[in-house]
Scaffold this active site. Structure first.
Site: not given
Length: 253
Positions: A145, A158, A162
């Site tokens: 991402s 998150y 990532k």
């Protein structure tokens, strides 16, 4: 015609895509099949991947469904070990639980890091072990991402997952290069999928996202699928340990 004449074709290649039941994963699986690969769609949702595999076959492509949960490390590895080595692995399954750090629970941590990083690491282990044993080289595409390169409020877990996946990808690319296995990431901005659809109902959120994207639009699954075909193909044979930014310019600001 030679493969060099058609560098984006994937004829004769076998591809495995996790999280292939919907959204980005399904779009990538379809794009790989349309480029000539024999595609295995993997997810927990048997009905979804079964229907998509059937639709691909009806369209003249080669596809099968593999019901599996990548967080079941041993179970997924056993399913991979029972099959011939794949040439292409799209490590796509992922999730998110956006909230301020003050509200994050251990269950949130386990869910996000458990799928986005832990499961991704061991899924790659299982698939690349078969590639190495077969001695045929291969391609791993880890779905990362833009949040693996920047930070954002409410996305501590998150971003942690990532950023971790980006480091894992670079190390694995170095480790597997002698085996002819290339490892890269795709790093999308916000993409309209079933997972993000509830977020985009909030017009303030949509406006904030668009204000950070110089190209002025939210990503579509087709934007990501084309990049996966490129990374899987002969057109990217010198590319490993890299991150392909598909963020509309977000990280350029």
């Amino acid at each position: 015609m030679s493969a060099a004449a058609h560098p984006f074709r994937l004829d004769g290649k076998r591809a495995l895509v996790t999280g292939a039941g919907r959204g980005i994963g399904r779009a990538i699986a379809r794009a790989l099949a349309e480029a000539g690969a024999e595609v295995t769609l993997c997810a927990r949702s048997a009905a979804e991947i079964g229907a998509e595999a059937e639709a691909l076959r009806d369209a003249g492509h080669r596809a099968e469904a593999l019901e599996a949960d990548v967080t079941d490390i041993a179970g997924f590895a056993a399913r991979v070990a029972a099959r011939p080595a794949f040439d292409i692995f799209v490590n796509n399954a992922g999730t998110n639980r956006p909230k301020p750090l003050a509200e994050v629970t251990p269950a949130d941590y386990d869910a996000v890091l458990g799928l986005n990083l832990r499961a991704a690491v061991f899924a790659a282990q299982a698939v690349t072990a078969r590639m190495i044993a077969a001695g045929q080289g291969g391609v791993v595409i880890n779905m990362s991402s833009q949040m693996g390169h920047v930070g954002a409020a409410g996305r501590t877990l998150y971003c942690a997952s990532k950023w971790g996946l980006e480091g894992f990808t670079k190390a694995l690319a170095v480790e597997l290069a002698p085996h002819g296995i290339r490892v890269n990431t795709i790093c999308p901005t916000f993409v309209e999928t079933p997972m993000t659809e509830p977020m985009f109902r909030d017009e303030r959120f949509r406006a904030e996202v668009l204000s950070r994207i110089p190209l002025g639009r939210i990503g579509q699954v087709a934007d990501i699928a084309g990049a996966a075909v490129f990374l899987a193909s002969g057109a990217a044979t010198l590319m490993t340990g890299s991150a392909m930014m598909l963020d509309g310019g977000w990280t350029a600001l």
